[in-house]
Design a protein around this motif. Structure first.
Motif, PDB file in Angstrom:
ATOM      1  N   VAL A 114       0.858  -1.182   0.000  1.00 35.81           N
ATOM      2  CA  VAL A 114       0.000   0.000   0.000  1.00 35.81           C
ATOM      3  C   VAL A 114       0.895   1.233   0.000  1.00 35.81           C
ATOM      4  O   VAL A 114       2.039   1.181   0.449  1.00 35.81           O
ATOM      5  N   SER A 115       0.366   2.327  -0.528  1.00 35.08           N
ATOM      6  CA  SER A 115       1.129   3.571  -0.501  1.00 35.08           C
ATOM      7  C   SER A 115       0.224   4.688  -0.019  1.00 35.08           C
ATOM      8  O   SER A 115      -0.980   4.690  -0.276  1.00 35.08           O
ATOM      9  N   PHE A 116       0.816   5.624   0.685  1.00 35.95           N
ATOM     10  CA  PHE A 116       0.089   6.758   1.244  1.00 35.95           C
ATOM     11  C   PHE A 116       0.708   8.023   0.678  1.00 35.95           C
ATOM     12  O   PHE A 116       1.927   8.194   0.702  1.00 35.95           O
ATOM     13  N   ASP A 117      -0.144   8.911   0.157  1.00 30.53           N
ATOM     14  CA  ASP A 117       0.384  10.117  -0.466  1.00 30.53           C
ATOM     15  C   ASP A 117      -0.008  11.387   0.271  1.00 30.53           C
ATOM     16  O   ASP A 117       0.364  12.475  -0.139  1.00 30.53           O
ATOM     17  N   LYS A 118      -0.736  11.270   1.371  1.00 30.08           N
ATOM     18  CA  LYS A 118      -1.083  12.454   2.155  1.00 30.08           C
ATOM     19  C   LYS A 118      -0.026  12.636   3.244  1.00 30.08           C
ATOM     20  O   LYS A 118      -0.202  12.243   4.394  1.00 30.08           O
ATOM     21  N   ILE A 119       1.101  13.227   2.847  1.00 30.92           N
ATOM     22  CA  ILE A 119       2.226  13.446   3.739  1.00 30.92           C
ATOM     23  C   ILE A 119       2.132  14.879   4.248  1.00 30.92           C
ATOM     24  O   ILE A 119       2.102  15.821   3.469  1.00 30.92           O
ATOM     25  N   LEU A 120       2.087  15.046   5.549  1.00 26.75           N
ATOM     26  CA  LEU A 120       1.908  16.366   6.139  1.00 26.75           C
ATOM     27  C   LEU A 120       3.229  17.070   6.428  1.00 26.75           C
ATOM     28  O   LEU A 120       3.303  18.293   6.392  1.00 26.75           O
ATOM     29  N   LEU A 121       4.287  16.305   6.712  1.00 25.09           N
ATOM     30  CA  LEU A 121       5.582  16.882   7.043  1.00 25.09           C
ATOM     31  C   LEU A 121       6.658  15.856   6.752  1.00 25.09           C
ATOM     32  O   LEU A 121       6.444  14.659   6.975  1.00 25.09           O
ATOM     33  N   THR A 122       7.806  16.304   6.251  1.00 23.40           N
ATOM     34  CA  THR A 122       8.941  15.411   6.050  1.00 23.40           C
ATOM     35  C   THR A 122      10.189  16.057   6.628  1.00 23.40           C
ATOM     36  O   THR A 122      10.333  17.270   6.605  1.00 23.40           O
ATOM     37  N   VAL A 123      11.078  15.221   7.135  1.00 24.07           N
ATOM     38  CA  VAL A 123      12.369  15.689   7.628  1.00 24.07           C
ATOM     39  C   VAL A 123      13.424  14.792   6.997  1.00 24.07           C
ATOM     40  O   VAL A 123      13.494  13.598   7.277  1.00 24.07           O
ATOM     41  N   ASN A 124      14.223  15.399   6.104  1.00 19.82           N
ATOM     42  CA  ASN A 124      15.313  14.692   5.443  1.00 19.82           C
ATOM     43  C   ASN A 124      16.472  15.669   5.328  1.00 19.82           C
ATOM     44  O   ASN A 124      16.772  16.166   4.263  1.00 19.82           O
ATOM     45  N   GLY A 125      17.086  15.983   6.445  1.00 21.01           N
ATOM     46  CA  GLY A 125      18.102  17.013   6.465  1.00 21.01           C
ATOM     47  C   GLY A 125      17.479  18.394   6.615  1.00 21.01           C
ATOM     48  O   GLY A 125      17.984  19.243   7.323  1.00 21.01           O
ATOM     49  N   SER A 126      16.381  18.622   5.927  1.00 19.13           N
ATOM     50  CA  SER A 126      15.635  19.872   6.063  1.00 19.13           C
ATOM     51  C   SER A 126      14.168  19.531   6.296  1.00 19.13           C
ATOM     52  O   SER A 126      13.699  18.468   5.910  1.00 19.13           O
ATOM     53  N   ILE A 127      13.468  20.445   6.903  1.00 20.90           N
ATOM     54  CA  ILE A 127      12.060  20.222   7.226  1.00 20.90           C
ATOM     55  C   ILE A 127      11.201  20.779   6.090  1.00 20.90           C
ATOM     56  O   ILE A 127      11.381  21.912   5.672  1.00 20.90           O
ATOM     57  N   THR A 128      10.271  19.947   5.607  1.00 20.54           N
ATOM     58  CA  THR A 128       9.321  20.377   4.586  1.00 20.54           C
ATOM     59  C   THR A 128       7.926  20.210   5.153  1.00 20.54           C
ATOM     60  O   THR A 128       7.529  19.109   5.507  1.00 20.54           O
TER      61      THR A 128
ATOM     62  N   THR B 225       9.597   7.632  -0.355  1.00 20.66           N
ATOM     63  CA  THR B 225      10.184   7.941  -1.652  1.00 20.66           C
ATOM     64  C   THR B 225       9.716   9.289  -2.167  1.00 20.66           C
ATOM     65  O   THR B 225       8.702   9.816  -1.724  1.00 20.66           O
ATOM     66  N   GLY B 226      10.475   9.819  -3.113  1.00 19.22           N
ATOM     67  CA  GLY B 226      10.082  11.045  -3.785  1.00 19.22           C
ATOM     68  C   GLY B 226      10.850  12.266  -3.348  1.00 19.22           C
ATOM     69  O   GLY B 226      10.525  13.370  -3.774  1.00 19.22           O
ATOM     70  N   PHE B 227      11.872  12.118  -2.507  1.00 16.44           N
ATOM     71  CA  PHE B 227      12.618  13.287  -2.052  1.00 16.44           C
ATOM     72  C   PHE B 227      13.346  13.963  -3.207  1.00 16.44           C
ATOM     73  O   PHE B 227      13.426  15.167  -3.272  1.00 16.44           O
ATOM     74  N   GLU B 228      13.866  13.182  -4.163  1.00  9.68           N
ATOM     75  CA  GLU B 228      14.585  13.761  -5.295  1.00  9.68           C
ATOM     76  C   GLU B 228      13.640  14.613  -6.133  1.00  9.68           C
ATOM     77  O   GLU B 228      13.955  15.727  -6.521  1.00  9.68           O
TER      78      GLU B 228
ATOM     79  N   GLY C 111       4.612  15.123  -4.151  1.00  8.21           N
ATOM     80  CA  GLY C 111       5.759  14.385  -4.667  1.00  8.21           C
ATOM     81  C   GLY C 111       6.336  13.351  -3.730  1.00  8.21           C
ATOM     82  O   GLY C 111       7.210  12.593  -4.121  1.00  8.21           O
ATOM     83  N   ILE C 112       5.895  13.286  -2.506  1.00  5.51           N
ATOM     84  CA  ILE C 112       6.418  12.329  -1.531  1.00  5.51           C
ATOM     85  C   ILE C 112       5.366  11.250  -1.300  1.00  5.51           C
ATOM     86  O   ILE C 112       4.185  11.546  -1.154  1.00  5.51           O
ATOM     87  N   THR C 113       5.794   9.997  -1.264  1.00  9.24           N
ATOM     88  CA  THR C 113       4.894   8.892  -0.940  1.00  9.24           C
ATOM     89  C   THR C 113       5.554   7.995   0.100  1.00  9.24           C
ATOM     90  O   THR C 113       6.771   7.879   0.146  1.00  9.24           O
ATOM     91  N   VAL C 114       4.731   7.368   0.908  1.00  9.63           N
ATOM     92  CA  VAL C 114       5.196   6.400   1.900  1.00  9.63           C
ATOM     93  C   VAL C 114       4.690   5.033   1.460  1.00  9.63           C
ATOM     94  O   VAL C 114       3.487   4.843   1.280  1.00  9.63           O
ATOM     95  N   GLU C 115       5.607   4.117   1.260  1.00  9.82           N
ATOM     96  CA  GLU C 115       5.273   2.756   0.836  1.00  9.82           C
ATOM     97  C   GLU C 115       5.265   1.848   2.068  1.00  9.82           C
ATOM     98  O   GLU C 115       6.121   1.976   2.934  1.00  9.82           O
ATOM     99  N   ALA C 116       4.286   0.946   2.120  1.00  8.08           N
ATOM    100  CA  ALA C 116       4.171   0.030   3.258  1.00  8.08           C
ATOM    101  C   ALA C 116       3.698  -1.335   2.777  1.00  8.08           C
ATOM    102  O   ALA C 116       3.132  -1.462   1.689  1.00  8.08           O
ATOM    103  N   GLU C 117       3.922  -2.324   3.619  1.00  9.50           N
ATOM    104  CA  GLU C 117       3.474  -3.679   3.336  1.00  9.50           C
ATOM    105  C   GLU C 117       2.562  -4.127   4.466  1.00  9.50           C
ATOM    106  O   GLU C 117       2.865  -3.920   5.643  1.00  9.50           O
ATOM    107  N   ILE C 118       1.439  -4.746   4.117  1.00 13.26           N
ATOM    108  CA  ILE C 118       0.503  -5.247   5.122  1.00 13.26           C
ATOM    109  C   ILE C 118       1.046  -6.565   5.668  1.00 13.26           C
ATOM    110  O   ILE C 118       1.253  -7.519   4.923  1.00 13.26           O
ATOM    111  N   LEU C 119       1.281  -6.591   6.972  1.00 12.91           N
ATOM    112  CA  LEU C 119       1.810  -7.798   7.611  1.00 12.91           C
ATOM    113  C   LEU C 119       0.692  -8.712   8.103  1.00 12.91           C
ATOM    114  O   LEU C 119       0.791  -9.929   7.981  1.00 12.91           O
ATOM    115  N   ASP C 120      -0.365  -8.115   8.685  1.00  7.98           N
ATOM    116  CA  ASP C 120      -1.415  -8.950   9.273  1.00  7.98           C
ATOM    117  C   ASP C 120      -2.637  -8.101   9.583  1.00  7.98           C
ATOM    118  O   ASP C 120      -2.542  -6.885   9.745  1.00  7.98           O
TER     119      ASP C 120
END
Length: 129
Positions: A33-47, A101-104, A55-64
């Motif tokens: 599953v992927s989530f695209d409603k990202i409210l804040l990111t911190v990767n050296g700088s705060i966005t 993903t999507g920081f670049e 442009g940023i997505t969070v990828e996840a895998e359903i375990l159970d």
């Protein structure tokens, strides 16, 4: 590196390889599953998004798919003989964050936006003279 993401109406702070329980999601065990409603990111700088970072997505895998512990709801009115006992178990999904993903792409978009604003500022300065 972390992100604050909205999953099923609730906000979570997530990092890579983190496991967490969220409200029940549609999908089978082992699916991605992927989530695209990202409210804040911190990767050296705060966005910070307004309301979301593009442009940023969070990828996840359903375990159970599991159920939480039972919650007892007990109501009583003293001296009236009124007692009601109810309860429920919340349906949860355990997920593991596989990547943010999507920081670049977000950096490229920011640079392009800065260039366009600089050009617009330069043009307005020239027209003002």
């Amino acid at each position: 590196m972390f992100a604050i993401v909205e999953i099923a109406g609730l906000q979570y702070k997530v990092e890579q390889d983190q496991k967490l329980f969220v409200n029940r999601l549609a999908g089978d065990k082992g699916s991605k599953v992927s989530f695209d409603k990202i409210l804040l990111t911190v990767n050296g700088s705060i966005t910070v998004g307004a309301p979301a970072v593009s442009g940023i997505t969070v990828e996840a895998e359903i375990l159970d798919h599991v159920k939480a512990d039972k919650v007892i709801v007990f109501k009583k009115k003293r001296r009236k003989g009124y007692k009601v006992k109810n309860g429920h178990r919340q349906s949860l999904t355990q997920i593991q964050i596989t990547g943010i993903t999507g920081f670049e792409g977000a950096k490229k978009e920011e640079k392009a936006a800065r260039k366009t604003t600089k050009k617009a500022d330069a043009e307005t300065a020239e027209s003002a003279e």
